[in-house]
Design an enzyme around this catalytic site. Sequence first.
Site, PDB file in Angstrom:
ATOM      1  N   CYS A   4       0.821  -1.230   0.000  1.00 53.39           N
ATOM      2  CA  CYS A   4       0.000   0.000   0.000  1.00 53.39           C
ATOM      3  C   CYS A   4       0.846   1.267   0.000  1.00 53.39           C
ATOM      4  O   CYS A   4       0.317   2.357  -0.196  1.00 53.39           O
ATOM      5  CB  CYS A   4      -0.953   0.000   1.184  1.00 53.39           C
ATOM      6  SG  CYS A   4      -2.017  -1.453   1.204  1.00 53.39           S
TER       7      CYS A   4
ATOM      8  N   HIS B  31      -3.124   7.163   2.181  1.00 51.70           N
ATOM      9  CA  HIS B  31      -3.595   5.856   1.718  1.00 51.70           C
ATOM     10  C   HIS B  31      -5.009   5.645   2.255  1.00 51.70           C
ATOM     11  O   HIS B  31      -5.288   5.911   3.422  1.00 51.70           O
ATOM     12  CB  HIS B  31      -2.646   4.770   2.228  1.00 51.70           C
ATOM     13  CG  HIS B  31      -3.166   3.387   1.995  1.00 51.70           C
ATOM     14  ND1 HIS B  31      -3.672   2.993   0.771  1.00 51.70           N
ATOM     15  CD2 HIS B  31      -3.284   2.318   2.820  1.00 51.70           C
ATOM     16  CE1 HIS B  31      -4.061   1.730   0.868  1.00 51.70           C
ATOM     17  NE2 HIS B  31      -3.848   1.304   2.096  1.00 51.70           N
TER      18      HIS B  31
ATOM     19  N   ASN C  57     -10.180  -0.204   0.073  1.00 46.33           N
ATOM     20  CA  ASN C  57      -8.714  -0.112   0.079  1.00 46.33           C
ATOM     21  C   ASN C  57      -8.190  -0.746  -1.218  1.00 46.33           C
ATOM     22  O   ASN C  57      -8.283  -1.955  -1.393  1.00 46.33           O
ATOM     23  CB  ASN C  57      -8.194  -0.842   1.315  1.00 46.33           C
ATOM     24  CG  ASN C  57      -6.686  -0.834   1.425  1.00 46.33           C
ATOM     25  OD1 ASN C  57      -5.981  -0.489   0.483  1.00 46.33           O
ATOM     26  ND2 ASN C  57      -6.176  -1.229   2.578  1.00 46.33           N
TER      27      ASN C  57
HETATM   28  O1  UT7 Z   1      -3.758  -1.272   3.595  1.00 45.84           O
HETATM   29  C1  UT7 Z   1      -2.835  -1.324   4.621  1.00 45.84           C
HETATM   30  C2  UT7 Z   1      -3.295  -0.613   5.791  1.00 45.84           C
HETATM   31  N1  UT7 Z   1      -4.366  -1.364   6.414  1.00 45.84           N
HETATM   32  C3  UT7 Z   1      -4.998  -0.785   7.395  1.00 45.84           C
HETATM   33  O2  UT7 Z   1      -4.746   0.352   7.697  1.00 45.84           O
HETATM   34  C4  UT7 Z   1      -6.006  -1.604   8.164  1.00 45.84           C
HETATM   35  C5  UT7 Z   1      -5.874  -1.273   9.623  1.00 45.84           C
HETATM   36  N2  UT7 Z   1      -6.851  -1.932  10.459  1.00 45.84           N
HETATM   37  C6  UT7 Z   1      -8.163  -1.611  10.449  1.00 45.84           C
HETATM   38  O3  UT7 Z   1      -8.587  -0.784   9.655  1.00 45.84           O
HETATM   39  C7  UT7 Z   1      -9.069  -2.217  11.487  1.00 45.84           C
HETATM   40  O4  UT7 Z   1      -8.286  -2.892  12.443  1.00 45.84           O
HETATM   41  C8  UT7 Z   1     -10.118  -3.193  10.879  1.00 45.84           C
HETATM   42  C9  UT7 Z   1     -11.141  -2.423  10.077  1.00 45.84           C
HETATM   43  C10 UT7 Z   1      -9.445  -4.221  10.014  1.00 45.84           C
HETATM   44  C11 UT7 Z   1     -10.882  -3.917  12.001  1.00 45.84           C
HETATM   45  O5  UT7 Z   1     -11.471  -2.975  12.860  1.00 45.84           O
HETATM   46  P1  UT7 Z   1     -11.308  -3.147  14.440  1.00 45.84           P
HETATM   47  O6  UT7 Z   1     -12.026  -2.020  15.060  1.00 45.84           O
HETATM   48  O7  UT7 Z   1      -9.845  -3.285  14.734  1.00 45.84           O
HETATM   49  O8  UT7 Z   1     -12.123  -4.466  14.695  1.00 45.84           O
HETATM   50  P2  UT7 Z   1     -11.646  -5.816  15.392  1.00 45.84           P
HETATM   51  O9  UT7 Z   1     -10.647  -6.524  14.547  1.00 45.84           O
HETATM   52  O10 UT7 Z   1     -11.260  -5.478  16.795  1.00 45.84           O
HETATM   53  O11 UT7 Z   1     -12.962  -6.656  15.431  1.00 45.84           O
HETATM   54  C12 UT7 Z   1     -14.077  -6.260  16.254  1.00 45.84           C
HETATM   55  C13 UT7 Z   1     -15.152  -7.311  16.149  1.00 45.84           C
HETATM   56  C14 UT7 Z   1     -14.650  -8.732  16.351  1.00 45.84           C
HETATM   57  O12 UT7 Z   1     -15.623  -9.458  17.066  1.00 45.84           O
HETATM   58  P3  UT7 Z   1     -15.477  -9.692  18.652  1.00 45.84           P
HETATM   59  O13 UT7 Z   1     -14.183 -10.412  18.823  1.00 45.84           O
HETATM   60  O14 UT7 Z   1     -15.456  -8.312  19.245  1.00 45.84           O
HETATM   61  O15 UT7 Z   1     -16.692 -10.495  18.979  1.00 45.84           O
HETATM   62  C15 UT7 Z   1     -14.581  -9.287  14.949  1.00 45.84           C
HETATM   63  O16 UT7 Z   1     -14.740 -10.681  14.894  1.00 45.84           O
HETATM   64  O17 UT7 Z   1     -15.736  -7.287  14.852  1.00 45.84           O
HETATM   65  C16 UT7 Z   1     -15.756  -8.609  14.304  1.00 45.84           C
HETATM   66  N3  UT7 Z   1     -15.616  -8.490  12.855  1.00 45.84           N
HETATM   67  C17 UT7 Z   1     -16.657  -8.323  12.017  1.00 45.84           C
HETATM   68  N4  UT7 Z   1     -17.976  -8.270  12.235  1.00 45.84           N
HETATM   69  C18 UT7 Z   1     -18.764  -8.090  11.166  1.00 45.84           C
HETATM   70  C19 UT7 Z   1     -14.463  -8.478  12.123  1.00 45.84           C
HETATM   71  N5  UT7 Z   1     -14.743  -8.307  10.829  1.00 45.84           N
HETATM   72  C20 UT7 Z   1     -16.095  -8.208  10.726  1.00 45.84           C
HETATM   73  C21 UT7 Z   1     -16.979  -8.032   9.663  1.00 45.84           C
HETATM   74  N6  UT7 Z   1     -18.298  -7.983   9.924  1.00 45.84           N
HETATM   75  N7  UT7 Z   1     -16.549  -7.889   8.405  1.00 45.84           N
END
Ligand code: UT7
Length: 330
Positions: A124, A257, A287
């Site tokens: 990225c 990005h 993305n």
């Molecule tokens: O391109 C390179 C740069 N990339 C980035 O900058 C990405 C950086 N990371 C992020 O943008 C975020 O970490 C994400 C968008 C990927 C995830 O957001 P988050 O606030 O960190 O969520 P999380 O991983 O803590 O997940 C929260 C909850 C989890 O459930 P529990 O454990 O709280 O029950 C996940 O299982 O959301 C759940 N979850 C979803 N639920 C519905 C994860 N993905 C999904 C989904 N739909 N697609």
Amino acid sequence: MSPTLPRYSRITGTGSHLPPRRVTNDDLARQLAARGVETSDQWIVERTGIRARHFADEGVVCSDLALPAARAALAAAGRQTDDVDLIIVATSTPDMVFPSTATLLQAKLGIANGSPAFDVQAVCSGFIYALTVADALIRTGSAQCALVIGSEVFSRILDFDDRTTCVLFGDGAGAVVLEASNEPGLLGTELHADGRHAGILCTPGTVAGGKVIGDPTLKMDGQAVFKLAVGVLEDVARSVLAKAGKTEADIDFLIPHQANIRIMQGTARKLKLPADKLIVTVDEHGNTSAASIPLALDAAVRDGRIRRGHTLMLEGVGGGFTWGAALLEL
Ligand code: UT7
């Protein structure tokens, strides 16, 4: 006597291309539900700001997306294909293992002048890496008129059983024409990498013995990437500003990005930039990795927000771990 070298490289045209198939969060949620994978428009919008992405149809490859983006950038710059003496494509989803997507694109553009064409692989951050390399080649006299492109078909490497990643990415291409100039220009660039974090964002598979070895789909520890991204994006922006003798107040538009609206807004806040100075396309593109910055740049040029004379801060961050920034006057 050695010829006088240009003081700057300058973007003289931008272009982009999105494959026509637009997939909304609801469309994707329905498709995933059919595989037993649960997600929702609400979760995706709240956590990322993404509302839709574009996916290339089967058989469409990276250079197919890059071609119309490159042609649009050349038209905007008033340049012909014959003028191009360097092509750099930033991509992690190339047409083939080799040759590079850049050489395949060169042939599709009908360029047969023997000028160099190669890919840059910095995920990225790839567009910032490619722009920095092109800037250096121009300012040292090796090229006069470069096509610098970010092009990706990330849909090809997504695991649609993994809801934590497959809802985040999209396909597309963005291009700029970068030319030798004595008017500014790129004012400063900075690149970084820290390979110790390779595992937090990777597609670990490879090809050997006629087979795919390992998992060829994208893996990400989202929270680890999030934390690193927030820190490095602020630091690298400040560092590039200082080197160019500028301050946050000189930035007309920030084009980070496009991965997550929360990271982008956090970076803008830290740089004391109001919301209207932040260019956002993640809502409509998702993305698109190396394509995201030139896609966003072209969108804001074409809707009239970004014009000649504006000072832009471009910032990339992603797999590697890699990051970088480019400050430029358009
Ligand atoms: O391109 C390179 C740069 N990339 C980035 O900058 C990405 C950086 N990371 C992020 O943008 C975020 O970490 C994400 C968008 C990927 C995830 O957001 P988050 O606030 O960190 O969520 P999380 O991983 O803590 O997940 C929260 C909850 C989890 O459930 P529990 O454990 O709280 O029950 C996940 O299982 O959301 C759940 N979850 C979803 N639920 C519905 C994860 N993905 C999904 C989904 N739909 N697609």
